[in-house]
Design an enzyme around this catalytic site. Structure first.
Site, short mmCIF file in Angstrom:
data_model
loop_
_atom_site.label_atom_id
_atom_site.label_comp_id
_atom_site.label_asym_id
_atom_site.label_seq_id
_atom_site.Cartn_x
_atom_site.Cartn_y
_atom_site.Cartn_z
N ARG A 217 -7.34 95.40 62.99
CA ARG A 217 -7.45 94.61 64.21
C ARG A 217 -7.60 93.14 63.85
O ARG A 217 -8.10 92.81 62.76
CB ARG A 217 -8.60 95.05 65.11
CG ARG A 217 -10.00 94.81 64.55
CD ARG A 217 -10.60 93.45 64.86
NE ARG A 217 -12.04 93.44 64.58
CZ ARG A 217 -12.73 92.39 64.17
NH1 ARG A 217 -12.11 91.23 63.93
NH2 ARG A 217 -14.04 92.45 63.96
N GLU A 323 -15.71 90.49 72.51
CA GLU A 323 -16.37 89.35 71.85
C GLU A 323 -15.40 88.15 71.72
O GLU A 323 -15.82 87.00 71.72
CB GLU A 323 -16.84 89.77 70.46
CG GLU A 323 -17.58 88.70 69.72
CD GLU A 323 -18.00 89.19 68.34
OE1 GLU A 323 -18.60 90.27 68.24
OE2 GLU A 323 -17.72 88.48 67.37
N ARG A 327 -8.78 91.46 71.30
CA ARG A 327 -8.82 92.17 70.03
C ARG A 327 -7.53 92.98 70.00
O ARG A 327 -7.37 93.90 70.83
CB ARG A 327 -10.06 93.06 69.93
CG ARG A 327 -11.40 92.30 69.74
CD ARG A 327 -11.48 91.64 68.41
NE ARG A 327 -12.61 90.77 68.16
CZ ARG A 327 -13.79 91.15 67.65
NH1 ARG A 327 -14.01 92.43 67.44
NH2 ARG A 327 -14.75 90.28 67.40
N CYS A 371 -17.26 84.43 66.85
CA CYS A 371 -18.26 84.53 65.79
C CYS A 371 -17.70 83.92 64.52
O CYS A 371 -16.58 84.26 64.11
CB CYS A 371 -18.62 85.98 65.55
SG CYS A 371 -19.90 86.17 64.30
N THR A 373 -18.20 84.70 61.65
CA THR A 373 -17.94 85.72 60.62
C THR A 373 -16.49 86.21 60.68
O THR A 373 -16.01 86.77 59.73
CB THR A 373 -18.86 86.95 60.80
OG1 THR A 373 -18.57 87.54 62.09
CG2 THR A 373 -20.32 86.57 60.71
N ARG A 380 -10.17 92.84 60.74
CA ARG A 380 -10.96 93.90 60.13
C ARG A 380 -10.02 95.08 59.93
O ARG A 380 -9.43 95.57 60.90
CB ARG A 380 -12.15 94.31 61.00
CG ARG A 380 -13.14 95.19 60.24
CD ARG A 380 -14.45 95.34 61.00
NE ARG A 380 -14.40 96.47 61.92
CZ ARG A 380 -14.68 97.72 61.57
NH1 ARG A 380 -14.98 98.01 60.31
NH2 ARG A 380 -14.63 98.71 62.46
N ARG A 411 -19.95 100.85 58.72
CA ARG A 411 -20.36 100.89 60.12
C ARG A 411 -20.34 102.34 60.62
O ARG A 411 -19.81 103.23 59.97
CB ARG A 411 -19.39 100.04 60.99
CG ARG A 411 -19.41 98.55 60.62
CD ARG A 411 -18.52 97.73 61.53
NE ARG A 411 -18.58 96.29 61.17
CZ ARG A 411 -18.11 95.31 61.93
NH1 ARG A 411 -17.54 95.60 63.10
NH2 ARG A 411 -18.19 94.05 61.57
N GLU A 416 -19.92 98.49 65.10
CA GLU A 416 -21.22 97.91 64.74
C GLU A 416 -22.36 98.54 65.53
O GLU A 416 -22.20 98.87 66.70
CB GLU A 416 -21.19 96.42 65.11
CG GLU A 416 -21.14 95.50 63.95
CD GLU A 416 -21.11 94.06 64.41
OE1 GLU A 416 -20.69 93.80 65.53
OE2 GLU A 416 -21.50 93.21 63.62
N1 DAR Z 1 -25.45 90.44 65.44
C1 DAR Z 1 -24.62 89.34 64.99
C2 DAR Z 1 -23.27 89.91 64.51
C3 DAR Z 1 -22.48 89.07 63.59
C4 DAR Z 1 -21.27 89.74 63.00
N2 DAR Z 1 -20.63 90.73 63.93
C5 DAR Z 1 -19.86 90.38 64.96
N3 DAR Z 1 -19.46 89.16 65.15
N4 DAR Z 1 -19.44 91.33 65.81
C6 DAR Z 1 -25.40 88.67 63.86
O1 DAR Z 1 -25.38 87.44 63.78
O2 DAR Z 1 -26.01 89.40 63.09
#
Ligand code: DAR
Length: 461
Positions: A217, A323, A327, A371, A373, A380, A411, A416
Site C-alpha cells: 500500500r 490517516e 491509502r 505522519c 513515519t 508499506r 503488527r 497497528e
Molecule cells: N501512534 C503513532 C503512530 C505512528 C506510526 N503509525 C502510523 N502513522 N500509523 C505514534 O506516534 O506512535
C-alpha cells in the site's frame, strides 16, 4: 570478546561513524577532541564490558550523533524547557495550547522515546506567531496527549514540513535515522536492487513458504486539500465527492464499486456490510477508537467522508479518508511478491493520470503524508506469516525482538494496535519508508522474510 555483529548493525555503525566525522568537522576543536575522546572511551568500555550486542552501542552512538548535531548547529534549536516559558504557555487562556505544551514538556521526562516530546523546543515555539503556534500545537497534540507515542506528531498541511522545518526536519531525521536535509528519491525499478534474486522473482516458494496474504500500500494526499487532521466535515465531503468522480473512471478499467460510510451517500453501506469489509481487510476500522488519530484531529467527523473503492476482483482497493486522504493498495494470496508490487504501480499510474488528481509531493520528502513515519514512499509492503515458535507464549514480543534488528515491523492481523492470529500468524513489513526506494522496500520484505524463516526455525530447537 566476540560481539554478535549483524550486517545491518555494522552498516548502521559505519554510517553513524561517517556521519560523526562529518559533524565533528563543524565543532570547535576542543569540543571535537573531547567528544571523540569520550566516544572512544565509551566504545572501548562497551567492547570490554562485552555488551550483549553492538546494537545497543550503535543506538547510543546515534543519540550522541544527534546531540553532536545540536551542538554543531550552534545550539540555535534548544530542546531544554525554559521554566518561565513553560509557565507562560501552561497558563495560556487558550486551553488547547495550555494542555498541549504542558503535556509535551512533561513527556520529555516521562517518555524520552517520544520523538516529538524529546525534540520539541519551547523557545522555538515561543518565537512563532500566535497563528503559527496554534498550527504547530495541532501537529504535536497527539504526542502530547499520548505520551507513549513513538513519533508523536502529524502534519496538518502539506507545507507544514517546510513551514516548521526546524522541528519537523529533526523529528524526521531522528525517526528515519538519516542526516537532516536528506532527499528522498522515488524508484520502482527492481533491476540492480541488492538482494533481488537473479531471475528477478521475489518467490516465496524458494524460501520454503506456501501462498501467503501479500499486500502493498501507499499513502497519498490530494495537494488541493488540508491534510486529514485539519479538515472540516465539509472538506471531507468535498474530497470524497472528488474521489467518486475518479472511481467512475476506475470502474471502467477495474470494475467493482465504491462503499461509502457517509450517511445519505448514494453508495452508503449498512453496518453489516461495513463489518464484513473490515473482516475481509478491505476496509479500515473505526478511527474514533484510536486516541493517537483522534487527538490529531484525523478521526474527526467520523464516519463522514470515509469509504473504500474495491475493484471487481477485490485485489485493488482505495481507502478514502483514513490517516491519509487515500491509502491505495493491492493485495492477493500468492507466492510472488512482484505480482502485488507491479499491479500497484500500474493502478497508481492509472489513478495519477485522472484529470484533477494531483498528489502532494515535496522535492525533499517525496510523497507527503500525514505522519512523518510514512514520508517518502508512503509504502508499506507486508505479508501475513505464521511464526508459531516466535509467538509460542501467545504474544508478539519474541517475534518483535527478532524482527527489529532485521529492519522489520510486526503488527497484528488488523494492522497497528491489533492482536496477532491465534495460530501465531503475524503481519510482517519493512519499517523503512523514507530515503529508501519502493523497489528496495519490496526486496527488503523478501530478504526479511528469508531471515525470519531462519529465526523461526532456530526458535523451534
Ligand atoms: N501512534 C503513532 C503512530 C505512528 C506510526 N503509525 C502510523 N502513522 N500509523 C505514534 O506516534 O506512535
Amino acid at each position: 570478546c566476540a560481539l554478535p555483529i549483524s550486517a545491518t548493525t555494522m552498516a548502521s555503525a559505519s554510517r553513524m561513524l561517517r556521519s560523526l566525522r562529518l559533524r565533528s568537522s563543524s565543532l570547535s576543536k576542543a569540543a571535537a577532541a573531547a567528544t571523540v575522546a569520550g566516544l572512544g572511551a565509551f566504545s572501548v568500555n562497551a567492547v570490554a564490558s562485552c555488551e550483549p550486542g553492538l546494537d545497543s552501542v550503535v543506538t547510543r552512538l546515534e543519540k550522541v550523533a544527534n546531540r553532536l548535531e545540536a551542538i554543531a548547529e550552534g545550539g540555535d534549536y534548544d530542546t531544554s524547557v525554559d521554566a518561565a516559558l513553560l509557565a507562560k504557555y501552561s497558563n495560556s487562556s487558550d486551553g488547547y495550547i495550555a494542555s498541549c505544551i504542558s503535556k509535551i514538556c512533561a513527556a520529555k521526562v516521562t517518555n524520552p522515546s517520544n520523538i516529538t516530546a524529546s525534540l520539541f523546543s519551547i523557545k522555538y515555539f515561543d518565537s512563532l506567531s500566535e497563528a503559527a503556534q496554534k498550527a504547530l500545537a495541532m501537529c504535536i497534540n497527539s504526542g502530547a496527549q499520548n505520551a507513549d507515542s513513538g513519533m508523536g506528531c502529524y502534519a496538518m498541511s502539506p507545507t507544514d514540513y517546510d513551514t516548521y522545518g526546524p522541528f519537523f526536519s529533526r523529528v524526521i531525521a531522528a525517526y528515519h535515522k538519516v542526516p537532516r536535509g536528506s532527499k528522498h528519491v522515488t524508484d520502482w525499478n527492481l533491476s540492480g536492487v541488492e538482494g533481488l534474486p537473479e531471475d528477478g522473482q521475489l518467490d516465496l516458494t524458494k524460501l520454503g513458504l506456501p501462498a501467503l496474504s501479500m499486500r502493498v500500500r501507499v499513502g497519498r494526499n490530494l495537494s488541493d486539500f488540508k491534510l486529514p487532521g485539519a479538515m472540516s466535515a465539509a472538506d471531507r465531503l468535498r474530497m470524497e465527492q472528488k474521489m467518486c468522480v475518479a472511481f467512475e473512471k476506475l470502474k471502467q478499467k477495474f470494475g467493482g464499486r465504491y462503499h461509502s460510510l457517509t450517511p445519505g451517500h448514494p453508495d452508503h453501506i449498512t453496518n453489516d456490510e461495513y463489518n464484513a469489509l473490515v473482516k475481509g481487510h478491505k476496509m479500515f476500522k473505526d478511527m474514533s477508537d484510536d486516541s493517537y488519530l483522534a487527538d490529531a484531529g484525523i478521526a474527526s467527523d467520523w464516519p463522514v467522508g470515509r469509504g473504500c473503492y474495491v475493484s471487481g476482483d477485490g485485489g485493488f482497493i482505495i481507502w478514502v479518508g483514513e490517516e491519509d486522504h487515500l491509502r491505495i493498495m493491492c493485495m492477493n494470496k500468492g507466492t510472488v511478491l512482484n505480482e502485488v508490487f507491479d499491479r500497484l504501480k500500474t493502478a497508481l499510474d492509472t489513478v495519477e493520470s485522472i484529470e484533477g488528481l494531483k498528489f502532494a509531493h515535496s522535492d525533499t520528502y517525496g510523497y507527503v503524508t500525514s505522519c512523518p513515519t510514512n514520508l517518502g514512499t508512503g509504502m508499506r509492503a507486508s505479508v501475513h506469516m505464521k511464526c508459531p515458535n516466535l509467538t509460542a507464549d501467545g504474544t508478539d514480543a519474541a517475534c518483535k525482538a527478532v524482527c527489529k534488528p532485521l529492519g522489520l515491523s510486526v503488527r497484528g492481523l488488523g494492522g497497528e494496535h491489533t492482536p496477532i492470529g491465534a495460530d501465531g500468524t503475524v503481519d510482517i513489513s519493512p519499517s523503512a519508508r523514507f530515503c529508501i526506494s519502493e523497489a528496495q522496500i519490496v526486496t527488503a520484505l523478501y530478504t526479511g522474510i528469508k531471515n525470519l524463516v531462519a529465526e523461526e526455525a532456530t526458535a523451534k530447537k
